[in-house]
Design an enzyme around this catalytic site. Structure first.
Site, PDB file in Angstrom:
ATOM      1  N   GLU A  92      -9.629  -3.706   5.243  1.00 36.16           N
ATOM      2  CA  GLU A  92      -9.427  -2.734   4.173  1.00 36.16           C
ATOM      3  C   GLU A  92      -8.274  -3.147   3.276  1.00 36.16           C
ATOM      4  O   GLU A  92      -8.334  -3.010   2.051  1.00 36.16           O
ATOM      5  CB  GLU A  92      -9.172  -1.343   4.768  1.00 36.16           C
ATOM      6  CG  GLU A  92      -9.215  -0.236   3.740  1.00 36.16           C
ATOM      7  CD  GLU A  92      -9.276   1.136   4.373  1.00 36.16           C
ATOM      8  OE1 GLU A  92      -9.552   2.097   3.634  1.00 36.16           O
ATOM      9  OE2 GLU A  92      -9.056   1.244   5.591  1.00 36.16           O
ATOM     10  N   GLU A 128       0.812  -1.223   0.000  1.00 38.20           N
ATOM     11  CA  GLU A 128       0.000   0.000   0.000  1.00 38.20           C
ATOM     12  C   GLU A 128       0.841   1.267   0.000  1.00 38.20           C
ATOM     13  O   GLU A 128       0.537   2.230  -0.690  1.00 38.20           O
ATOM     14  CB  GLU A 128      -0.927   0.014   1.217  1.00 38.20           C
ATOM     15  CG  GLU A 128      -2.077  -0.952   1.137  1.00 38.20           C
ATOM     16  CD  GLU A 128      -2.977  -0.859   2.357  1.00 38.20           C
ATOM     17  OE1 GLU A 128      -3.390   0.263   2.693  1.00 38.20           O
ATOM     18  OE2 GLU A 128      -3.253  -1.901   2.969  1.00 38.20           O
ATOM     19  N   ARG A 146      -2.565  -1.811  13.505  1.00 36.02           N
ATOM     20  CA  ARG A 146      -4.033  -1.923  13.560  1.00 36.02           C
ATOM     21  C   ARG A 146      -4.383  -3.333  14.013  1.00 36.02           C
ATOM     22  O   ARG A 146      -4.422  -4.271  13.220  1.00 36.02           O
ATOM     23  CB  ARG A 146      -4.658  -1.600  12.207  1.00 36.02           C
ATOM     24  CG  ARG A 146      -4.497  -0.149  11.808  1.00 36.02           C
ATOM     25  CD  ARG A 146      -5.257   0.186  10.538  1.00 36.02           C
ATOM     26  NE  ARG A 146      -5.118   1.593  10.216  1.00 36.02           N
ATOM     27  CZ  ARG A 146      -4.162   2.089   9.427  1.00 36.02           C
ATOM     28  NH1 ARG A 146      -3.271   1.274   8.876  1.00 36.02           N
ATOM     29  NH2 ARG A 146      -4.080   3.390   9.178  1.00 36.02           N
ATOM     30  N   TYR A 182       2.585  -4.407  12.931  1.00 33.90           N
ATOM     31  CA  TYR A 182       1.405  -3.738  12.371  1.00 33.90           C
ATOM     32  C   TYR A 182       0.578  -3.118  13.490  1.00 33.90           C
ATOM     33  O   TYR A 182       0.298  -3.752  14.509  1.00 33.90           O
ATOM     34  CB  TYR A 182       0.563  -4.753  11.598  1.00 33.90           C
ATOM     35  CG  TYR A 182      -0.526  -4.134  10.772  1.00 33.90           C
ATOM     36  CD1 TYR A 182      -0.229  -3.167   9.825  1.00 33.90           C
ATOM     37  CD2 TYR A 182      -1.848  -4.524  10.931  1.00 33.90           C
ATOM     38  CE1 TYR A 182      -1.228  -2.592   9.056  1.00 33.90           C
ATOM     39  CE2 TYR A 182      -2.852  -3.961  10.163  1.00 33.90           C
ATOM     40  CZ  TYR A 182      -2.534  -2.998   9.228  1.00 33.90           C
ATOM     41  OH  TYR A 182      -3.528  -2.428   8.477  1.00 33.90           O
ATOM     42  N   HIS A 192      -3.743 -10.701  14.212  1.00 33.09           N
ATOM     43  CA  HIS A 192      -2.297 -10.715  14.344  1.00 33.09           C
ATOM     44  C   HIS A 192      -1.922 -10.226  15.731  1.00 33.09           C
ATOM     45  O   HIS A 192      -2.780 -10.010  16.568  1.00 33.09           O
ATOM     46  CB  HIS A 192      -1.627  -9.877  13.252  1.00 33.09           C
ATOM     47  CG  HIS A 192      -2.469  -8.735  12.771  1.00 33.09           C
ATOM     48  ND1 HIS A 192      -3.116  -8.751  11.572  1.00 33.09           N
ATOM     49  CD2 HIS A 192      -2.801  -7.565  13.347  1.00 33.09           C
ATOM     50  CE1 HIS A 192      -3.796  -7.632  11.411  1.00 33.09           C
ATOM     51  NE2 HIS A 192      -3.619  -6.899  12.472  1.00 33.09           N
ATOM     52  N   ASP A 224      -2.085  -4.430   3.514  1.00 29.94           N
ATOM     53  CA  ASP A 224      -2.182  -4.645   4.962  1.00 29.94           C
ATOM     54  C   ASP A 224      -3.097  -5.821   5.305  1.00 29.94           C
ATOM     55  O   ASP A 224      -3.933  -6.251   4.501  1.00 29.94           O
ATOM     56  CB  ASP A 224      -2.676  -3.385   5.650  1.00 29.94           C
ATOM     57  CG  ASP A 224      -1.614  -2.287   5.647  1.00 29.94           C
ATOM     58  OD1 ASP A 224      -0.439  -2.598   5.389  1.00 29.94           O
ATOM     59  OD2 ASP A 224      -1.971  -1.121   5.883  1.00 29.94           O
ATOM     60  N   ASP A 236      -5.556  -6.056   7.472  1.00 32.89           N
ATOM     61  CA  ASP A 236      -6.911  -5.834   7.953  1.00 32.89           C
ATOM     62  C   ASP A 236      -7.904  -5.964   6.804  1.00 32.89           C
ATOM     63  O   ASP A 236      -7.534  -6.250   5.661  1.00 32.89           O
ATOM     64  CB  ASP A 236      -7.028  -4.470   8.633  1.00 32.89           C
ATOM     65  CG  ASP A 236      -6.556  -3.330   7.729  1.00 32.89           C
ATOM     66  OD1 ASP A 236      -6.323  -3.562   6.526  1.00 32.89           O
ATOM     67  OD2 ASP A 236      -6.431  -2.203   8.234  1.00 32.89           O
TER      68      ASP A 236
END
Length: 936
Positions: free
Chosen positions: A101, A11, A325, A323, A370, A97, A99
């Protein structure tokens, strides 16, 4: 790109550069820079689609809620670049990523690029050699269930916002919006303010004293009871200022009682009734989740949620943390070993327990996809080792994450808590009410610090302000005391207290509350808070979140007409439903059908609720009763007070005339009491004061109090219908080329001249002559030698001279009327300084910035006041007054500016018309070994 290469798409460009360092020459790493396509605004749809099923939402509710995606103009060149690279690649790795999204971005990339080579999905939980190696060993397919959950959320938010927001536009004001999580967060802030507005203070008194042993040791204690009955504390009162029903047996000391008792107890002998020691143990907190990281960064570092996530993103992309989030508190075996090893090396083997600590879920909806947020790598770098590599904000956040992670694998802090009770008898006095007084004191002694060597959690500001924060104890060490021992009271003092209303939410506490109620996802909290502030629903006062009056109107409308959609439990259940879709337990289309069109059980869907709203009384929605007969109205130009005319005057319709008063922008809702309202009405009586008539125009001049301060203006009578018609009749008729008459334009009403009062003036005393002087501005001072006219003008940021596009500040407002042409020429002969008053002292000083450790001041710049620490500058937002600006706000604004980094110059935006992407088949299987979903 040479043939045979493997293309990896992530991303973030920064992330791509970090990853490229660890992958071999066979890999080319590029970045999508976020989403490459999204739902367009309905107004941007192709003309032939605007009247079709996609016209309202860019989603077709009648056909399985099919979305219509377009590639954004800014990403078209990136898509072409990726397609060109893919033509020469043997394999494609979608490494966005981890998640929902990120999973959706990977799916969108697959749909747009249409790869004909084997395609793999992988995620990097940390940008380290070990993390990348593990990711390459765990290749998988795109998870279409997770994509469905994210697409459901996107479509749900579009339906929610585009159905409800127009109702707000019609009934409250333009530019407002409703959102699945933002509206609920706003409701929390408004409800807390309502509680504060309804709160009634209660007063109570207590005693504190200093006591000494015969050996000369002293300690402090507080009064617990009189004549055997416990004395009242703040927690014994309800929000109406009355004792709670369950506390009727407590004694409420009056001021006279407290002072009399203090006087009679001072110098008397007390006996120790009891001494107790209990073991003390405290466990470390689990490692950070996204939510707890935001909360602790707000408390310790004064970071806003947005700044925390921006800084954490950079730390992750450059390989310093995992990460960021996540709602998991678990650590990998490698991380546990790294934390235990580092704790042993730094604090000794006795600080680490025999077996690793394991932490459970914080709430039932935690996805735990995670790890917790922790330092990256299978061995941690200490803050000292990375200090020179990071910016000040990055270092402070890394240090916080490192401390919490290491502490989470350390031993409990241990010690003991000692409590003592002592009783004394007051000296007799005529009319005395109480005689026997019992005091108490406690103290905690830490004998083994354990995890406290690395980290100790800090309480939220609001929690520190509890009425009983300093009562009945404290972390202080007591002298060695024996039961029956005699003590002397050296100084007994009576102290008065008032109960406090519920504290306003801070960013830290509202994040904690949202997580506690399982509303939204921790990764969305920062943008949610930013949204409600950008919309003007909430402002900051220090660290506290204060709702605007507009927010009151919006929430009232939503509560009365869309109650289920701002219900806390309903919003939390939506997250659970999205989890079920992500697990493949519920079909996306079926869920959206039920949400929008209603359930088969007969429960209404959103569409039916909106279609059957009926009449909404906008006046009632935008009214709040402040006192009997006094209402606050939220109007088009801001809030104002209104009440019937005190003299009982009626208008031409026989209805009572209304008095109005403006409300200062910086007045918080809970500060608008009945007394304050009366004060504002009194001020308003001077508003509209007729000063006289302008001898040149014959127009009446009045002084008024406006939303942005006092000003003077002229009264221009509007043209009557007869005058307008006479004007039209006098105009010659014009014709189009084809002979049709052209409609005659009505005359424009002239705009009245207005001028703000100078700082030295007031509504009560301003004269007609002063008003005419103000209205005469700008004043022509004269013509410079180059032929350009110089004028003196009064602007938003003070008086100044203007010559063409060159402006120069004046030192005082009086110069507007007195400065001569020669004096003006001298000013323009001087080199232009940046800012109005480089030599002037700061407008405000806020002490040392906790990040840069440099003094923070407010200066007066060319474009208004700005905050600076000597390196970073940020303009004081228009929504904040300089008087109300706090050090915490100043530090936070500077931190946000530093987090954004330097402003990059961008090319001019293309004005080319956006071309929507073509629709693709609903689903298909990718070539090669992996399968992915595809929709357009």
């Amino acid at each position: 790109m040479p043939a045979g290469k493997k293309l990896v798409i992530v991303e973030s460009p920064a992330k791509s550069r970090s990853i490229a360092k660890y992958l071999g020459d066979d890999f080319i790493v590029d970045a999508s820079a976020g989403h490459i396509r999204d739902l367009p605004q309905p107004s941007d749809l192709p003309q032939d689609m605007k009247k079709g099923p996609f016209g309202k939402f860019a989603v077709d509710p009648e056909n399985g809620f099919e979305p219509y995606y377009v590639i954004s103009d800014s990403k078209k060149s990136k898509v072409r670049e990726l397609k060109q690279q893919l033509k020469q690649a043997d394999e494609l790795y979608l490494a966005t990523d981890a998640d929902r999204e990120g999973e959706a971005i990977a799916w969108h990339l697959y749909e747009v690029l249409k790869p004909k080579v084997p395609t793999y999905r992988l995620t990097f939980t940390e940008i380290t050699k070990e993390g990348i190696s593990r990711a390459m060993e765990n290749l998988r397919e795109i998870n279409t269930h997770v994509v469905d959950a994210q697409e459901t959320r996107r479509i749900l938010d579009r339906l929610f916002g585009y159905e409800i927001s127009p109702v707000l536009w019609r009934k409250v004001g333009k530019g407002l919006s409703a959102g699945r999580v933002q509206s609920v967060a706003t409701r929390m802030v408004v409800e807390r303010e309502r509680e504060r507005m309804a709160f009634i203070k209660a007063s109570y008194w207590d005693l504190s004293g200093t006591f000494s042993t015969d050996g000369g040791e002293t300690f402090a204690a507080k009064l617990n009871a009189v004549d055997g009955a416990r004395i009242a504390t703040g927690s014994d009162f309800d929000d109406r200022g009355e004792l709670k029903k369950s506390r009727k047996d407590v004694v409420v000391l009056s001021e006279d009682d407290a002072k009399s008792l203090a006087e009679r107890l001072t110098g008397t002998r007390f006996g120790v009734d009891s001494v107790e020691e209990k073991p003390y143990s405290r466990r470390p907190q689990p490692p950070f989740t996204t939510s707890t990281l935001q909360q602790d960064a707000a408390r310790r570092l004064r970071f806003s949620s947005r700044v925390t996530m921006q800084v954490a993103q950079r730390l992750y992309e450059h390989g310093y943390i995992t990460y960021m989030r996540t709602d998991s508190t678990t650590l990998s075996n490698e991380a546990i070993n790294a934390a235990r090893k580092q704790a042993t090396e730094l604090y000794g083997g006795e600080s680490v327990p025999a077996s690793p600590r394991v932490y459970g879920k914080r709430n039932q909806t935690a996805q735990e996809a995670h790890e917790a947020v922790r330092p990256a790598g299978d061995s941690f770098r200490t803050p000292r080792q990375v200090k020179n590599e990071l910016s000040a904000d990055e270092f402070r956040l890394y240090e916080l994450i490192w401390k919490r992670t290491v502490a989470s694998q350390m031993e409990d802090a241990k010690g003991f808590t000692a409590s003592v009770r002592l009783t004394g008898t007051a000296a007799d006095s005529h009319g005395s009410k109480y005689r026997e007084a019992t005091f108490g004191a406690s103290g905690t002694v830490i004998t083994f610090p354990g995890f406290l060597q690395a980290y100790e959690e800090v309480a939220d500001d609001a929690e520190k302000k509890s009425d009983d924060a300093d009562s009945r104890g404290g972390n202080k060490r007591l002298p060695k005391l024996e039961e029956g021992e005699n003590l002397t009271s050296e100084d007994i003092e009576a102290k008065g207290h008032e109960t406090s209303p519920p504290p306003r939410f801070t960013e830290a506490s509202i994040v904690a509350e949202l997580e506690k109620r399982e509303i939204g996802r921790p990764s969305t909290y920062a943008p949610t808070i930013s949204t409600i502030m950008d919309r003007g629903y909430v402002t900051k006062r220090g660290t506290a979140l204060v709702p605007s009056w507009t927010a009151f109107s919006v929430i009232r409308l939503l509560e009365e007409h869309f109650g289920q959609y701002v219900d806390y439990d309903f919003t939390a259940r939506l997250e659970g439903d999205l989890d079920q879709i992500a697990r493949g337990e519920v079909e996306r289309e079926a869920w959206l059908q039920e949400f929008y069109f209603g359930a088969s059980t007969g429960e209404e869907g959103l569409k039916a609720v909106v279609d059957n709203l009926g009449e909404i009384d906008a006046r009632a929605i935008n009214s709040i009763e402040i006192a009997p007969g006094v209402n606050l109205r939220v109007g088009r130009y801001g809030p104002y007070l209104e009440r019937p005319n005190a003299d009982g005057e009626a208008d031409e319709n026989g209805e009572l005339k209304m008095e109005r008063a403006n409300i200062p922008e910086d007045l918080a809702p809970d500060e608008l009491t009945a007394a304050k309202a009366e004060e504002l009405f009194e001020q308003a009586q001077h508003s509209g004061r007729v000063l006289g008539t302008d001898p040149e125009t014959g127009r009446e001049i009045v002084a008024k109090d406006g939303r942005f301060g006092p000003y003077v203006t002229e009264v221009i009578e509007e043209m009557t219908e007869e005058e307008i018609q006479a004007y039209l009749d006098a105009q010659p008729t014009e014709y189009y080329k084809n002979g049709n008459p052209k409609p005659k334009k009505k005359p424009k009403q002239p705009k009245p001249r207005t001028a703000s009062l100078l700082k030295s003036m007031s509504l009560e005393t301003v004269t007609l002559q002063e008003a005419l002087q103000l209205l005469s501005l700008p004043r022509v001072v004269g013509t410079d030698d180059d032929g350009e006219e110089i004028t003196a003008q009064n602007g938003r940021f003070g008086p100044y001279l203007k010559k063409g596009s060159d402006s120069r500040s004046l030192e005082s407002e009086e110069q507007l009327f007195t400065i001569t042409l020669d004096e003006a020429k001298k000013i323009y002969a001087q080199p232009k300084q940046r800012g109005r008053a480089a030599a002037k002292p700061p407008l405000a000083e806020f002490g040392t910035d906790p990040t840069t450790e440099k003094p923070v001041v407010v200066k007066d710049g060319r474009f208004g006041p700005y905050i600076t620490d000597g390196e970073t500058n940020v303009t004081v937002p228009r929504s904040m007054t300089l008087e109300a600006l706090t050090p915490e706000q100043a530090f936070s604004l500077l931190a946000e500016k530093r987090a954004k980094g330097p402003v990059k110059k961008t090319a001019a935006k293309s004005t080319a018309r956006k071309t929507p992407a073509k629709k693709a088949p609903a689903k298909k299987t990718a070539g090669g070994a992996k399968k992915a979903a595809s929709k357009a």
